[in-house]
Scaffold this motif. Sequence first.
Motif, PDB file in Angstrom:
ATOM      1  N   GLN A 119       0.848  -1.193   0.000  1.00 32.67           N
ATOM      2  CA  GLN A 119       0.000   0.000   0.000  1.00 32.67           C
ATOM      3  C   GLN A 119       0.883   1.242   0.000  1.00 32.67           C
ATOM      4  O   GLN A 119       1.540   1.557   0.985  1.00 32.67           O
ATOM      5  N   TYR A 120       0.934   1.932  -1.127  1.00 42.69           N
ATOM      6  CA  TYR A 120       1.719   3.146  -1.252  1.00 42.69           C
ATOM      7  C   TYR A 120       0.808   4.375  -1.189  1.00 42.69           C
ATOM      8  O   TYR A 120      -0.411   4.280  -1.388  1.00 42.69           O
ATOM      9  N   ALA A 121       1.423   5.520  -0.959  1.00 43.50           N
ATOM     10  CA  ALA A 121       0.694   6.778  -1.095  1.00 43.50           C
ATOM     11  C   ALA A 121       0.288   6.951  -2.562  1.00 43.50           C
ATOM     12  O   ALA A 121       0.838   6.295  -3.456  1.00 43.50           O
ATOM     13  N   GLN A 122      -0.662   7.831  -2.828  1.00 44.98           N
ATOM     14  CA  GLN A 122      -1.137   8.013  -4.201  1.00 44.98           C
ATOM     15  C   GLN A 122      -0.100   8.709  -5.083  1.00 44.98           C
ATOM     16  O   GLN A 122      -0.148   8.589  -6.305  1.00 44.98           O
ATOM     17  N   ALA A 123       0.820   9.440  -4.465  1.00 40.03           N
ATOM     18  CA  ALA A 123       1.855  10.142  -5.234  1.00 40.03           C
ATOM     19  C   ALA A 123       3.070  10.342  -4.341  1.00 40.03           C
ATOM     20  O   ALA A 123       2.971  10.290  -3.110  1.00 40.03           O
ATOM     21  N   LEU A 124       4.206  10.562  -4.966  1.00 38.39           N
ATOM     22  CA  LEU A 124       5.458  10.769  -4.242  1.00 38.39           C
ATOM     23  C   LEU A 124       5.963  12.193  -4.424  1.00 38.39           C
ATOM     24  O   LEU A 124       5.827  12.784  -5.499  1.00 38.39           O
ATOM     25  N   LYS A 125       6.559  12.725  -3.373  1.00 41.85           N
ATOM     26  CA  LYS A 125       7.298  13.976  -3.469  1.00 41.85           C
ATOM     27  C   LYS A 125       8.787  13.634  -3.437  1.00 41.85           C
ATOM     28  O   LYS A 125       9.242  12.917  -2.546  1.00 41.85           O
ATOM     29  N   LEU A 126       9.541  14.117  -4.426  1.00 39.52           N
ATOM     30  CA  LEU A 126      10.946  13.756  -4.570  1.00 39.52           C
ATOM     31  C   LEU A 126      11.868  14.927  -4.284  1.00 39.52           C
ATOM     32  O   LEU A 126      11.528  16.079  -4.556  1.00 39.52           O
ATOM     33  N   LYS A 127      13.030  14.608  -3.732  1.00 36.73           N
ATOM     34  CA  LYS A 127      14.089  15.582  -3.503  1.00 36.73           C
ATOM     35  C   LYS A 127      15.262  15.223  -4.407  1.00 36.73           C
ATOM     36  O   LYS A 127      15.772  14.101  -4.360  1.00 36.73           O
ATOM     37  N   SER A 128      15.693  16.154  -5.239  1.00 37.31           N
ATOM     38  CA  SER A 128      16.807  15.871  -6.139  1.00 37.31           C
ATOM     39  C   SER A 128      18.123  15.936  -5.375  1.00 37.31           C
ATOM     40  O   SER A 128      18.312  16.774  -4.488  1.00 37.31           O
ATOM     41  N   MET A 129      19.024  15.011  -5.704  1.00 36.80           N
ATOM     42  CA  MET A 129      20.355  15.022  -5.105  1.00 36.80           C
ATOM     43  C   MET A 129      21.321  14.245  -5.997  1.00 36.80           C
ATOM     44  O   MET A 129      20.909  13.336  -6.722  1.00 36.80           O
ATOM     45  N   THR A 130      22.568  14.650  -5.983  1.00 35.34           N
ATOM     46  CA  THR A 130      23.571  13.982  -6.793  1.00 35.34           C
ATOM     47  C   THR A 130      23.860  12.594  -6.231  1.00 35.34           C
ATOM     48  O   THR A 130      23.679  12.339  -5.041  1.00 35.34           O
ATOM     49  N   ALA A 131      24.323  11.704  -7.120  1.00 35.24           N
ATOM     50  CA  ALA A 131      24.553  10.301  -6.744  1.00 35.24           C
ATOM     51  C   ALA A 131      25.956   9.880  -7.159  1.00 35.24           C
ATOM     52  O   ALA A 131      26.133   9.180  -8.157  1.00 35.24           O
ATOM     53  N   PRO A 132      26.984  10.320  -6.418  1.00 27.36           N
ATOM     54  CA  PRO A 132      28.366  10.067  -6.846  1.00 27.36           C
ATOM     55  C   PRO A 132      28.762   8.602  -6.895  1.00 27.36           C
ATOM     56  O   PRO A 132      29.754   8.264  -7.535  1.00 27.36           O
ATOM     57  N   TRP A 133      28.022   7.697  -6.210  1.00 28.72           N
ATOM     58  CA  TRP A 133      28.330   6.266  -6.274  1.00 28.72           C
ATOM     59  C   TRP A 133      27.736   5.609  -7.514  1.00 28.72           C
ATOM     60  O   TRP A 133      28.074   4.480  -7.861  1.00 28.72           O
ATOM     61  N   HIS A 134      26.828   6.301  -8.193  1.00 28.21           N
ATOM     62  CA  HIS A 134      26.077   5.750  -9.324  1.00 28.21           C
ATOM     63  C   HIS A 134      26.995   5.594 -10.531  1.00 28.21           C
ATOM     64  O   HIS A 134      27.802   6.476 -10.833  1.00 28.21           O
ATOM     65  N   ILE A 135      26.870   4.463 -11.236  1.00 29.03           N
ATOM     66  CA  ILE A 135      27.720   4.229 -12.405  1.00 29.03           C
ATOM     67  C   ILE A 135      27.551   5.328 -13.447  1.00 29.03           C
ATOM     68  O   ILE A 135      28.509   5.733 -14.106  1.00 29.03           O
ATOM     69  N   GLY A 136      26.342   5.842 -13.609  1.00 33.23           N
ATOM     70  CA  GLY A 136      26.097   6.872 -14.610  1.00 33.23           C
ATOM     71  C   GLY A 136      26.453   8.277 -14.164  1.00 33.23           C
ATOM     72  O   GLY A 136      26.321   9.227 -14.942  1.00 33.23           O
ATOM     73  N   TYR A 137      26.945   8.435 -12.928  1.00 29.80           N
ATOM     74  CA  TYR A 137      27.152   9.778 -12.371  1.00 29.80           C
ATOM     75  C   TYR A 137      28.172  10.596 -13.164  1.00 29.80           C
ATOM     76  O   TYR A 137      27.915  11.740 -13.539  1.00 29.80           O
ATOM     77  N   ALA A 138      29.354  10.017 -13.413  1.00 29.59           N
ATOM     78  CA  ALA A 138      30.431  10.789 -14.030  1.00 29.59           C
ATOM     79  C   ALA A 138      30.641  10.473 -15.504  1.00 29.59           C
ATOM     80  O   ALA A 138      31.384  11.182 -16.192  1.00 29.59           O
ATOM     81  N   LEU A 139      29.992   9.418 -16.005  1.00 26.24           N
ATOM     82  CA  LEU A 139      30.179   9.047 -17.401  1.00 26.24           C
ATOM     83  C   LEU A 139      29.366   9.959 -18.309  1.00 26.24           C
ATOM     84  O   LEU A 139      28.224  10.304 -17.990  1.00 26.24           O
ATOM     85  N   PRO A 140      29.928  10.361 -19.449  1.00 25.56           N
ATOM     86  CA  PRO A 140      29.187  11.249 -20.352  1.00 25.56           C
ATOM     87  C   PRO A 140      28.039  10.523 -21.033  1.00 25.56           C
ATOM     88  O   PRO A 140      28.030   9.285 -21.121  1.00 25.56           O
TER      89      PRO A 140
END
Length: 293
Positions: free
Chosen positions: A113-134
């Motif tokens: 059971q989830y809420a009907q909608a989500l509120k998101l906060k943007s933040m950088t993800a330096p551990w993410h594989i796609g973070y630094a790759l062009p």
Amino acid sequence: MLVDGKPGQATVSVHDLTFIRGDGAFEVVSLLPRPEDTSVGVPVGLKLHLDRLKSTCDSLRLPMQHDLGTIADWLLSVGKSHGPGSCRIILTRGQESKGVEPKCIMLHDGPTQYAQALKLKSMTAPWHIGYALPLNSNPPAYSDSVDVDAWHTIKWMSYAPNCLVTRLAAERGADDALLLAADGRVLDGPNFAVGFVIAGKIRLIAADANHMLPSCTQTMTAAAAKTAGLPLQEDAVHMDEIKNASAAFVMSATRHIMPVSGIDDKQLHVEDPLLVALQGAYWAAAKAEVVAA
């Protein structure tokens, strides 16, 4: 729950490398109710999930102790015996030097059971594989074979950074995080893909162009949009473009397509007509798959 296809307690040795190193593979498959018997859960997107599971195992050099057909049969039995919701498939590494055998564990969860909608906060993800790759300007299509040595073919079990950013987002008054690359491109969420409605068009994040693992639910969403003739574009979305978005949504096996009510200070329309049409197309395709099973 099943352990190697048999009902049993889903225990893992503390010496299993999946427990102490996160060295294993997993998938979560949605189980939707069968129309003629709603006590039975039918998997949707099963081939997509199993193909991705094999890709993860190939890339990790994780030997699969059971073939995909056997795993599929076990998953069907979980849906039949436990009903709708979802099934988490976990393939453990074990540790031969400690006498720990690898396991295939299947865990059933009822409908979330989830809420009907989500509120998101943007933040950088330096551990993410796609973070630094062009941005890859000439990526392979989803249907193309990918190099098993490419890290973006792996659905990692090590989710600690993802869990952390969800907590950080909550500390800032949001429900979850929107992950960004170093150049401001949108990547995904901690455990979901993201999409937008911008200038009258559905915009999805192209996984291969952004060096990310393809989302099975996004693949299903894109196919449904194309079948319904909805305007669709899969490429890159920069944070600067979000100011022009009328709607946003997340996609996952348990959330399916869920509206986003806001990103940072930007308010979004959870009943945007194009988003509502996309949800309708997705559910029509998912239910057709259940009926055909």
